[in-house]
Design an enzyme around this catalytic site. Structure first.
Site, PDB file in Angstrom:
ATOM      1  N   ASP A 126      43.462  33.467  52.752  1.00 57.53           N
ATOM      2  CA  ASP A 126      43.656  34.282  51.550  1.00 57.53           C
ATOM      3  C   ASP A 126      43.000  35.645  51.490  1.00 57.53           C
ATOM      4  OD1 ASP A 126      44.339  33.637  47.971  1.00 57.53           O
ATOM      5  OD2 ASP A 126      42.582  34.776  48.540  1.00 57.53           O
ATOM      6  N   TYR A 131      41.653  43.814  47.942  1.00 58.22           N
ATOM      7  CA  TYR A 131      40.192  43.547  48.798  1.00 58.22           C
ATOM      8  C   TYR A 131      40.069  44.678  49.797  1.00 58.22           C
ATOM      9  CZ  TYR A 131      40.872  38.910  46.722  1.00 58.22           C
ATOM     10  OH  TYR A 131      41.084  37.952  45.977  1.00 58.22           O
ATOM     11  N   LYS A 156      48.236  39.401  47.671  1.00 59.00           N
ATOM     12  CA  LYS A 156      48.479  39.423  46.195  1.00 59.00           C
ATOM     13  C   LYS A 156      49.027  40.986  45.889  1.00 59.00           C
ATOM     14  CE  LYS A 156      44.643  36.125  45.771  1.00 59.00           C
ATOM     15  NZ  LYS A 156      43.789  36.532  46.632  1.00 59.00           N
ATOM     16  N   HIS A 189      48.580  39.375  40.953  1.00 63.47           N
ATOM     17  CA  HIS A 189      47.116  39.034  40.937  1.00 63.47           C
ATOM     18  C   HIS A 189      46.672  38.837  39.690  1.00 63.47           C
ATOM     19  CE1 HIS A 189      43.517  40.283  43.632  1.00 63.47           C
ATOM     20  NE2 HIS A 189      43.094  39.485  42.675  1.00 63.47           N
TER      21      HIS A 189
HETATM   22  N1  LIG Z   1      42.806  35.637  42.409  1.00 62.21           N
HETATM   23  C1  LIG Z   1      41.816  36.220  41.753  1.00 62.21           C
HETATM   24  O1  LIG Z   1      41.628  37.143  40.835  1.00 62.21           O
HETATM   25  C2  LIG Z   1      40.468  35.808  42.673  1.00 62.21           C
HETATM   26  C3  LIG Z   1      39.280  36.449  42.376  1.00 62.21           C
HETATM   27  C4  LIG Z   1      38.026  36.118  42.957  1.00 62.21           C
HETATM   28  C5  LIG Z   1      38.464  35.588  44.455  1.00 62.21           C
HETATM   29  N2  LIG Z   1      39.402  35.219  44.773  1.00 62.21           N
HETATM   30  C6  LIG Z   1      39.830  34.735  46.077  1.00 62.21           C
HETATM   31  O2  LIG Z   1      38.975  33.588  46.105  1.00 62.21           O
HETATM   32  C7  LIG Z   1      37.776  33.515  47.054  1.00 62.21           C
HETATM   33  C8  LIG Z   1      36.754  32.457  46.774  1.00 62.21           C
HETATM   34  O3  LIG Z   1      36.085  33.167  45.772  1.00 62.21           O
HETATM   35  P1  LIG Z   1      34.610  34.034  45.852  1.00 62.21           P
HETATM   36  O4  LIG Z   1      34.767  35.033  47.082  1.00 62.21           O
HETATM   37  O5  LIG Z   1      34.783  34.831  44.511  1.00 62.21           O
HETATM   38  O6  LIG Z   1      33.518  33.159  45.712  1.00 62.21           O
HETATM   39  P2  LIG Z   1      32.953  31.659  46.351  1.00 62.21           P
HETATM   40  O7  LIG Z   1      33.954  31.192  47.547  1.00 62.21           O
HETATM   41  O8  LIG Z   1      32.920  30.961  45.013  1.00 62.21           O
HETATM   42  O9  LIG Z   1      31.467  31.863  46.984  1.00 62.21           O
HETATM   43  C9  LIG Z   1      31.304  32.694  47.768  1.00 62.21           C
HETATM   44  C10 LIG Z   1      29.728  32.615  47.886  1.00 62.21           C
HETATM   45  O10 LIG Z   1      29.354  31.302  48.575  1.00 62.21           O
HETATM   46  C11 LIG Z   1      28.583  31.475  49.501  1.00 62.21           C
HETATM   47  N3  LIG Z   1      28.799  30.241  50.260  1.00 62.21           N
HETATM   48  C12 LIG Z   1      29.970  29.900  50.979  1.00 62.21           C
HETATM   49  N4  LIG Z   1      29.677  28.531  51.769  1.00 62.21           N
HETATM   50  C13 LIG Z   1      28.673  28.196  51.586  1.00 62.21           C
HETATM   51  C14 LIG Z   1      27.637  27.202  51.979  1.00 62.21           C
HETATM   52  N5  LIG Z   1      28.552  26.096  52.783  1.00 62.21           N
HETATM   53  N6  LIG Z   1      26.528  27.024  51.625  1.00 62.21           N
HETATM   54  C15 LIG Z   1      25.907  27.898  50.810  1.00 62.21           C
HETATM   55  N7  LIG Z   1      26.558  29.061  50.265  1.00 62.21           N
HETATM   56  C16 LIG Z   1      27.895  29.312  50.766  1.00 62.21           C
HETATM   57  C17 LIG Z   1      29.014  32.771  50.390  1.00 62.21           C
HETATM   58  O11 LIG Z   1      27.895  33.155  51.051  1.00 62.21           O
HETATM   59  P3  LIG Z   1      27.771  33.336  52.414  1.00 62.21           P
HETATM   60  O12 LIG Z   1      28.731  34.539  52.965  1.00 62.21           O
HETATM   61  O13 LIG Z   1      26.339  33.469  52.850  1.00 62.21           O
HETATM   62  O14 LIG Z   1      28.356  32.068  53.180  1.00 62.21           O
HETATM   63  C18 LIG Z   1      29.273  33.567  49.143  1.00 62.21           C
HETATM   64  O15 LIG Z   1      28.048  34.161  48.557  1.00 62.21           O
HETATM   65  C19 LIG Z   1      37.674  34.848  47.378  1.00 62.21           C
HETATM   66  O16 LIG Z   1      37.021  35.222  48.504  1.00 62.21           O
HETATM   67  C20 LIG Z   1      39.180  35.360  47.271  1.00 62.21           C
HETATM   68  O17 LIG Z   1      40.184  35.057  48.568  1.00 62.21           O
HETATM   69  C21 LIG Z   1      40.696  35.357  43.965  1.00 62.21           C
END
Ligand SMILES: NC(=O)c1ccc[n+]([C@@H]2O[C@H](COP(=O)([O-])OP(=O)(O)OC[C@H]3O[C@@H](n4cnc5c(N)ncnc54)[C@H](OP(=O)(O)O)[C@@H]3O)[C@@H](O)[C@H]2O)c1
Length: 350
Positions: A126, A131, A156, A189
């Site tokens: 994704d 980004y 997106k 998005h």
């Molecule tokens: N459509 C939208 O508006 C929107 C908005 C936000 C995000 N997104 C998408 O959704 C994806 C995921 O959301 P997000 O990036 O906001 O946050 P998330 O996946 O909820 O959290 C990411 C965090 O979790 C930690 N993490 C991951 N695996 C782990 C594990 N096994 N144990 C401990 N910590 C762990 C990572 O640290 P480490 O790097 O240290 O592992 C990072 O700090 C994004 O990357 C993006 O592609 C879309």
């Protein structure tokens, strides 16, 4: 101009006026886990083969956590082929139910994480124009050596590119950066600006086969309803903030009723509100010898929600994939439903 404004107003008003709904998550749980014995995944893999593959994967992941990154023996890509179960979207396209989120994974880190994820068995990646990492994601894919058709790439359309002409240009820019000639999934998005003009452009690209499925992100049910009512192609996906503290049970029900697949962004709430130290999630994890991250992702999976966790660490990327060899019991799902605060953990984006 007026219409644009009222659409944006509707969006922010609905976000702000959401009411608390204690304990209402339970009725939304999909009974995926209880069917595990009967299950074949969408590629027709038997449970036995599936568990065997998972076990091979788990052994690799265990090895990874004990040794250095260099000592990790990459699993044979052929045994990883069907590791992640698929869901069939409303247009018949099959999509992996777990993928890698890439927000903030830029430059060399982005390249490495995408290549690592694919080598571990991830197929859904994704990304988004905003980004600023589509070139890195494309390089990571190239480095993985996997055939394009084996992957499921989402990007997106950002707010600045809304509108019929701009959306077509935005799409072209994204695929050029990614180094591909089609997208598996392209999402609006955010519901702002000329949604209808953008959707028309996306519908055309979809009919031309340049996008395999089109969808939206951050749409409230009313906004989705408007889009469905006034267009030919129904969105295949709504990607929204969903995690233990913002469970979006009503949205899940609504999307299920309308045949729109829900996808969770921030499946870990980015660790906000102490998700990675939650006593409830830790206690459940102990029962199955799983981490809080794995319990969280299994919970999404059993609710029938696609999750795209992001990680910059290979050990975490591997850990996050190792969720297909256990099932949360109904009582675990009920405990997690009590964590719902029914409010965004990202007020700065509302
Ligand atoms: N459509 C939208 O508006 C929107 C908005 C936000 C995000 N997104 C998408 O959704 C994806 C995921 O959301 P997000 O990036 O906001 O946050 P998330 O996946 O909820 O959290 C990411 C965090 O979790 C930690 N993490 C991951 N695996 C782990 C594990 N096994 N144990 C401990 N910590 C762990 C990572 O640290 P480490 O790097 O240290 O592992 C990072 O700090 C994004 O990357 C993006 O592609 C879309």
């Amino acid at each position: 101009m007026r219409a644009k404004k009222s659409f944006a107003n509707l969006w922010s008003k609905q976000r702000i006026t959401k009411k608390a709904h204690a304990g209402r998550g339970l009725e939304t749980i999909w009974e995926v886990s209880t069917n595990m014995n009967k299950e074949r995944n969408s590629n027709g893999m038997s449970r036995r083969r599936f568990l065997q593959t998972s076990a091979e994967f788990a052994a690799s992941a265990m090895f990874l956590s004990l040794g250095s990154a260099q000592s990790f023996a990459a699993p044979n890509p052929s045994t990883q082929e069907n590791l992640i179960p698929l869901v069939t979207l409303n247009n018949g396209l099959q999509m992996p139910r777990l993928g890698l989120g890439t927000m903030t994974l830029n430059g060399d880190v982005g390249i490495r994480c995408v290549a690592d994820a694919i080598s571990l068995g991830y197929r859904l990646i994704d990304t988004a124009m905003i980004y600023g990492n589509e070139v890195s994601v494309g390089s990571g894919i190239k480095q993985s050596g996997i055939k394009r058709e084996k992957l499921f790439i989402t990007s997106k359309l950002w707010k600045a590119d809304m509108g019929y002409e701009q959306a077509k240009k935005g799409f072209q820019t994204s695929i050029n950066k990614l180094g591909t000639d089609y997208l598996d999934l392209y999402l609006i998005h955010r519901p702002s600006g000329d949604v209808k003009g953008s959707w028309k452009a996306m519908e055309e690209l979809y009919h031309q086969g340049r996008i395999k499925a089109i969808g939206v992100s951050n749409f409230e049910p009313a906004q989705l309803e408007d889009l469905i009512a006034s267009n030919d192609v129904k969105p295949a996906i709504n990607q929204i903030e969903t995690h233990a503290f913002f469970q979006e049970g009503k949205s899940l029900e609504y999307l299920k009723q309308h045949g729109v697949q829900m996808e969770a962004w921030a499946p870990f709430a980015e660790g906000r509100h102490g998700l990675f130290t939650s006593a409830t999630l830790a206690t459940i994890g102990k029962k199955y010898n799983k981490t809080i991250a794995q319990v969280s992702l299994r919970w999404h999976y059993q609710r029938g929600i696609i999750a795209i966790p992001r990680s910059s660490q290979k050990a975490h990327i591997a850990e996050n994939l190792n969720i297909f060899d256990f099932s949360l019991e109904d009582s675990d799902m009920a405990s997690i439903s009590t964590l719902d605060l029914n409010t965004t953990q990202f007020p700065e984006w509302s």
